[in-house]
Scaffold this motif. Structure first.
Motif, PDB file in Angstrom:
ATOM      1  N   ALA A  15       5.245 -66.755 -12.340  1.00  0.00           N
ATOM      2  CA  ALA A  15       5.646 -67.869 -13.041  1.00  0.00           C
ATOM      3  C   ALA A  15       4.567 -68.968 -12.728  1.00  0.00           C
ATOM      4  CB  ALA A  15       6.945 -68.315 -12.636  1.00  0.00           C
ATOM      5  N   GLY A  16       4.257 -69.226 -11.600  1.00  0.00           N
ATOM      6  CA  GLY A  16       3.364 -70.300 -11.168  1.00  0.00           C
ATOM      7  C   GLY A  16       2.089 -70.192 -11.677  1.00  0.00           C
ATOM      8  N   ALA A  17       1.474 -69.225 -11.910  1.00  0.00           N
ATOM      9  CA  ALA A  17       0.117 -68.810 -12.464  1.00  0.00           C
ATOM     10  C   ALA A  17       0.212 -69.006 -13.967  1.00  0.00           C
ATOM     11  CB  ALA A  17      -0.531 -67.471 -12.331  1.00  0.00           C
ATOM     12  N   ALA A  37       2.845 -69.676  -0.713  1.00  0.00           N
ATOM     13  CA  ALA A  37       2.829 -69.224   0.562  1.00  0.00           C
ATOM     14  C   ALA A  37       2.181 -67.913   1.078  1.00  0.00           C
ATOM     15  CB  ALA A  37       4.284 -68.915   0.816  1.00  0.00           C
ATOM     16  N   GLU A  38       1.949 -67.065  -0.021  1.00  0.00           N
ATOM     17  CA  GLU A  38       1.495 -65.902   0.343  1.00  0.00           C
ATOM     18  C   GLU A  38      -0.153 -66.083   0.317  1.00  0.00           C
ATOM     19  OE1 GLU A  38       2.910 -62.266  -1.524  1.00  0.00           O
ATOM     20  OE2 GLU A  38       4.097 -63.690  -2.647  1.00  0.00           O
ATOM     21  N   ARG A  39      -0.836 -65.173   0.951  1.00  0.00           N
ATOM     22  CA  ARG A  39      -2.440 -65.341   1.109  1.00  0.00           C
ATOM     23  C   ARG A  39      -2.922 -64.662  -0.210  1.00  0.00           C
ATOM     24  NH1 ARG A  39      -3.940 -67.857   5.240  1.00  0.00           N
ATOM     25  NH2 ARG A  39      -2.432 -68.137   6.954  1.00  0.00           N
ATOM     26  N   ARG A  81      -0.245 -71.549   1.839  1.00  0.00           N
ATOM     27  CA  ARG A  81       0.417 -72.859   2.084  1.00  0.00           C
ATOM     28  C   ARG A  81       1.843 -72.858   1.590  1.00  0.00           C
ATOM     29  NH1 ARG A  81      -2.041 -73.793   5.336  1.00  0.00           N
ATOM     30  NH2 ARG A  81      -3.949 -74.780   5.975  1.00  0.00           N
ATOM     31  N   THR A  82       2.727 -73.570   2.329  1.00  0.00           N
ATOM     32  CA  THR A  82       3.929 -73.503   2.161  1.00  0.00           C
ATOM     33  C   THR A  82       4.563 -75.078   2.145  1.00  0.00           C
ATOM     34  OG1 THR A  82       4.625 -71.416   3.437  1.00  0.00           O
ATOM     35  CG2 THR A  82       6.510 -72.934   2.798  1.00  0.00           C
ATOM     36  N   ALA A  83       5.220 -75.648   1.104  1.00  0.00           N
ATOM     37  CA  ALA A  83       5.615 -76.740   0.593  1.00  0.00           C
ATOM     38  C   ALA A  83       7.043 -76.933   1.583  1.00  0.00           C
ATOM     39  CB  ALA A  83       5.733 -76.896  -0.838  1.00  0.00           C
ATOM     40  N   ASN A 298      10.841 -62.918 -17.920  1.00  0.00           N
ATOM     41  CA  ASN A 298      11.430 -64.297 -17.907  1.00  0.00           C
ATOM     42  C   ASN A 298      10.283 -65.213 -17.147  1.00  0.00           C
ATOM     43  OD1 ASN A 298      13.702 -66.292 -17.912  1.00  0.00           O
ATOM     44  ND2 ASN A 298      13.644 -66.068 -15.761  1.00  0.00           N
ATOM     45  N   ALA A 299      10.050 -64.770 -16.159  1.00  0.00           N
ATOM     46  CA  ALA A 299       8.892 -65.520 -15.287  1.00  0.00           C
ATOM     47  C   ALA A 299       7.551 -65.690 -16.125  1.00  0.00           C
ATOM     48  CB  ALA A 299       8.317 -64.749 -14.048  1.00  0.00           C
ATOM     49  N   LEU A 300       7.275 -64.560 -17.094  1.00  0.00           N
ATOM     50  CA  LEU A 300       6.016 -64.764 -17.857  1.00  0.00           C
ATOM     51  C   LEU A 300       6.282 -65.802 -19.015  1.00  0.00           C
ATOM     52  CD1 LEU A 300       3.475 -62.960 -18.595  1.00  0.00           C
ATOM     53  CD2 LEU A 300       4.900 -61.845 -20.357  1.00  0.00           C
TER      54      LEU A 300
HETATM   55  C1  LIG Z   1       9.120 -54.223  -6.445  1.00  0.00           C
HETATM   56  C2  LIG Z   1       9.378 -55.037  -7.703  1.00  0.00           C
HETATM   57  C3  LIG Z   1       9.459 -54.493  -8.758  1.00  0.00           C
HETATM   58  C4  LIG Z   1       9.891 -55.095  -9.934  1.00  0.00           C
HETATM   59  N1  LIG Z   1       9.866 -54.562 -11.031  1.00  0.00           N
HETATM   60  C5  LIG Z   1      10.280 -55.051 -12.434  1.00  0.00           C
HETATM   61  C6  LIG Z   1      10.287 -54.248 -13.574  1.00  0.00           C
HETATM   62  O1  LIG Z   1       9.816 -53.149 -13.652  1.00  0.00           O
HETATM   63  N2  LIG Z   1      10.626 -55.076 -14.470  1.00  0.00           N
HETATM   64  C7  LIG Z   1      11.173 -56.491 -14.493  1.00  0.00           C
HETATM   65  O2  LIG Z   1      11.399 -56.820 -15.789  1.00  0.00           O
HETATM   66  N3  LIG Z   1      11.036 -57.072 -13.449  1.00  0.00           N
HETATM   67  C8  LIG Z   1      10.511 -56.342 -12.198  1.00  0.00           C
HETATM   68  N4  LIG Z   1      10.381 -57.046 -11.073  1.00  0.00           N
HETATM   69  C9  LIG Z   1      10.820 -58.431 -11.034  1.00  0.00           C
HETATM   70  C10 LIG Z   1       9.946 -59.540 -11.307  1.00  0.00           C
HETATM   71  O3  LIG Z   1       8.851 -59.137 -10.605  1.00  0.00           O
HETATM   72  C11 LIG Z   1      10.566 -60.974 -10.749  1.00  0.00           C
HETATM   73  O4  LIG Z   1      11.232 -61.296 -11.939  1.00  0.00           O
HETATM   74  C12 LIG Z   1       9.049 -61.919 -10.786  1.00  0.00           C
HETATM   75  O5  LIG Z   1       8.399 -61.639  -9.790  1.00  0.00           O
HETATM   76  C13 LIG Z   1       9.618 -63.271 -10.497  1.00  0.00           C
HETATM   77  O6  LIG Z   1       8.372 -64.210 -10.574  1.00  0.00           O
HETATM   78  P1  LIG Z   1       8.510 -65.565  -9.890  1.00  0.00           P
HETATM   79  O7  LIG Z   1       6.826 -66.091 -10.249  1.00  0.00           O
HETATM   80  O8  LIG Z   1       9.635 -66.263 -10.726  1.00  0.00           O
HETATM   81  O9  LIG Z   1       9.009 -65.385  -8.489  1.00  0.00           O
HETATM   82  P2  LIG Z   1       8.168 -64.593  -7.273  1.00  0.00           P
HETATM   83  O10 LIG Z   1       7.427 -63.519  -7.901  1.00  0.00           O
HETATM   84  O11 LIG Z   1       9.372 -64.392  -6.289  1.00  0.00           O
HETATM   85  O12 LIG Z   1       7.038 -65.518  -6.642  1.00  0.00           O
HETATM   86  C14 LIG Z   1       7.478 -66.701  -5.951  1.00  0.00           C
HETATM   87  C15 LIG Z   1       6.517 -67.113  -5.122  1.00  0.00           C
HETATM   88  O13 LIG Z   1       6.669 -68.740  -4.476  1.00  0.00           O
HETATM   89  C16 LIG Z   1       6.277 -68.520  -3.502  1.00  0.00           C
HETATM   90  N5  LIG Z   1       7.041 -69.609  -2.588  1.00  0.00           N
HETATM   91  C17 LIG Z   1       8.238 -69.818  -2.451  1.00  0.00           C
HETATM   92  N6  LIG Z   1       8.360 -70.862  -1.640  1.00  0.00           N
HETATM   93  C18 LIG Z   1       7.495 -71.536  -1.596  1.00  0.00           C
HETATM   94  C19 LIG Z   1       7.122 -72.613  -0.836  1.00  0.00           C
HETATM   95  N7  LIG Z   1       7.933 -73.478  -0.396  1.00  0.00           N
HETATM   96  N8  LIG Z   1       5.917 -73.079  -0.778  1.00  0.00           N
HETATM   97  C20 LIG Z   1       4.905 -72.059  -1.343  1.00  0.00           C
HETATM   98  N9  LIG Z   1       5.152 -71.152  -1.947  1.00  0.00           N
HETATM   99  C21 LIG Z   1       6.323 -70.585  -1.876  1.00  0.00           C
HETATM  100  C22 LIG Z   1       6.378 -67.162  -2.740  1.00  0.00           C
HETATM  101  O14 LIG Z   1       5.774 -66.936  -1.589  1.00  0.00           O
HETATM  102  C23 LIG Z   1       5.899 -66.441  -3.994  1.00  0.00           C
HETATM  103  O15 LIG Z   1       4.734 -65.779  -4.140  1.00  0.00           O
HETATM  104  C24 LIG Z   1      10.394 -56.467  -9.913  1.00  0.00           C
HETATM  105  C25 LIG Z   1      10.338 -57.221  -8.591  1.00  0.00           C
HETATM  106  C26 LIG Z   1       9.837 -56.223  -7.516  1.00  0.00           C
HETATM  107  C27 LIG Z   1       9.764 -57.190  -6.377  1.00  0.00           C
END
Ligand SMILES: Cc1cc2nc3c(=O)[nH]c(=O)nc-3n(C[C@H](O)[C@H](O)[C@H](O)COP(=O)(O)OP(=O)(O)OC[C@H]3O[C@@H](n4cnc5c(N)ncnc54)[C@H](O)[C@@H]3O)c2cc1C
Length: 414
Positions: A15-17, A37-39, A81-83, A298-300
């Motif tokens: 989502a962020g990217a 937060a991840e490297r 880096r973590t906020a 949804n993230a995309l």
């Molecule tokens: C193993 C696995 C398989 C999946 N397979 C599917 C699938 O087949 N189909 C499907 O539709 N979905 C799937 N998903 C779900 C999908 O990957 C998630 O919906 C998606 O990753 C959400 O993206 P996001 O960017 O919202 O959050 P996330 O991917 O959770 O990323 C959030 C990021 O924010 C960072 N962060 C959090 N707090 C802080 C802070 N305070 N400061 C700095 N950084 C912070 C975290 O470290 C993380 O890197 C899967 C998920 C997993 C784990």
């Protein structure tokens, strides 16, 4: 650079990217800071339980952008880096190294994290969770040693890990509290379909039971179930759902309830602060209620909508929820959102593993899932979105194109 503004994004995953990319593609030429937060640079998680876990796809497959992208787009990517603190009155964000960043607009894409089990033996070596690429690497190393794995939880992560472990030749047992896997989302009939897919591939399904304890000296050797069984194992993978990472938002007083509450434009209760992806519980115009969707699409798609709103281009996010899953030779796409339904109608025979299932309330389709049938997703979504009345027999008839089921019903011919 003509804009003096700084837009900050917390959470450098999908989502962020995508939000950072959209800010630039929509013409924002101010400063963009993307904090993670991840490297690892932003990556996608779906392969982590599928081909990447099985060692069939390399690291390059998972990244959202190539390495040069962030520099080329002048995106200040801060990894590792973590906020830690958010001050919405002064529009200031504090990082774990003490740095303070002023922002004009802030987007929270902090995602979700696995729910942890709090039972005896939970801290033993070999009790694993799966969220990050590092988790997937660690799990792959263990799978390479073979042996017996117990998967706790028959949701999507548990089901996909079970499939991948079986494909790697391990002995796999799934423990699930419900009567079938995936019951919460798919219900009894389609849950039974997936149960049969797994048992047909040699997975042992222990249903209607839970886990009491993990046992072993320093590493897990046994799982004790709530119905009194003892299962020897070399490894446990726990997949019992995720919880949204709301700490930063909650601590500053943003409205939270099963995630960060946002309106149709992904705006939080604080002006200039937005949220998207797994963490956002967003008001959905089509459903007229707030929903939090934990899926890749949804993230995309939601994060780019949030980015447009950050730039003042009022964009309501109204896509229907969509997700996909691949287990063994069974691929599927699911569209819609259904907490309850009256019945399920099948187009095609589930035993053939090529079919479409529709969930209905009265004569309306509320969700649809195509299994090993492709290029029908747009038609399935149209049936849901148009809320047309459908007849079960026509819906089930593979000779009537899906598009025509809707049109004929609208015209009242059927
Ligand atoms: C193993 C696995 C398989 C999946 N397979 C599917 C699938 O087949 N189909 C499907 O539709 N979905 C799937 N998903 C779900 C999908 O990957 C998630 O919906 C998606 O990753 C959400 O993206 P996001 O960017 O919202 O959050 P996330 O991917 O959770 O990323 C959030 C990021 O924010 C960072 N962060 C959090 N707090 C802080 C802070 N305070 N400061 C700095 N950084 C912070 C975290 O470290 C993380 O890197 C899967 C998920 C997993 C784990």
């Amino acid at each position: 650079m003509t804009s003096e503004q700084t837009h900050v994004i917390v959470g450098a995953s999908l989502a962020g990217a995508k939000a950072a990319e959209t800010l630039r593609s929509e013409g924002f030429d101010g400063r963009i800071v993307l904090i993670g937060a991840e490297r690892e640079r932003p990556y996608e998680r779906p392969p982590l339980s599928k081909d990447y876990l099985r060692g069939e796809a390399g690291r390059e497959k998972v990244y959202v952008h190539d390495e040069r992208f962030y520099e080329e787009q002048d995106i200040d990517l801060r990894l590792g880096r973590t906020a830690t603190r958010l001050d919405t009155s002064n529009r200031e964000l504090e990082l774990d190294d003490g740095e303070r960043l002023r922002y004009d607009r802030l987007l929270l894409t902090t995602g979700a994290e696995p729910r942890r089990l709090d039972i005896p033996g939970a801290g033993l070596d070999g009790v694993l969770y799966l969220r990050s690429v590092g988790d997937s690497d660690a799990l792959r190393d263990r799978l390479n040693h073979g042996g017996a794995v117990v998967v706790v939880g028959g949701g999507w992560i548990g089901a996909e890990v079970a499939a991948s472990a079986r494909q790697r030749g391990l002995d796999v047992t799934v423990i699930e509290a419900a009567s079938v896997p995936l019951e919460r989302v798919l219900g009894a009939e389609l849950g039974a379909f997936y149960r049969d897919v797994h048992t047909g591939n040699g997975v042992r399904m222990l249903l209607r039971t839970g886990v009491e304890a993990f046992e072993g000296e320093t590493a897990v050797q046994r799982v004790r179930t709530s119905d009194g069984r003892e299962l020897d194992c070399d490894l446990v993978v726990v997949g019992v759902g995720v919880q949204p990472r709301i700490q930063l938002a909650a601590q500053t007083g943003l409205a939270v309830d099963n995630g960060i509450l946002v309106d149709e434009r992904l705006q939080t209760s604080a002006r200039g602060v937005f949220a998207a992806g797994d963490v956002a519980n967003a008001r959905h115009p089509f459903y007229g209620e707030s929903i939090r969707v934990e899926h890749w699409a949804n993230a995309l798609n939601q994060a780019p909508a949030a980015a447009r709103n950050m730039l003042g281009r009022a964009t309501a996010y109204e896509r229907l929820p969509y997700f996909f899953s691949d287990q063994y030779d069974v691929g599927m796409e699911y569209s819609g959102f259904a907490r309850s339904w009256d019945r399920v109608v099948f187009r095609g025979d589930p035993a053939s593993r090529e079919f479409i299932a529709f969930w209905l309330i009265q004569d309306r389709v509320v969700a649809g899932m195509n299994v090993n049938v492709w290029e029908v997703n747009a038609d399935v979504q149209a049936l849901i979105r148009e809320r047309v009345a459908v007849d079960d027999r026509r819906l089930a008839d593979p000779d009537i194109p899906l598009g025509e089921v809707a049109q004929l019903e609208k015209g009242g011919v059927a």
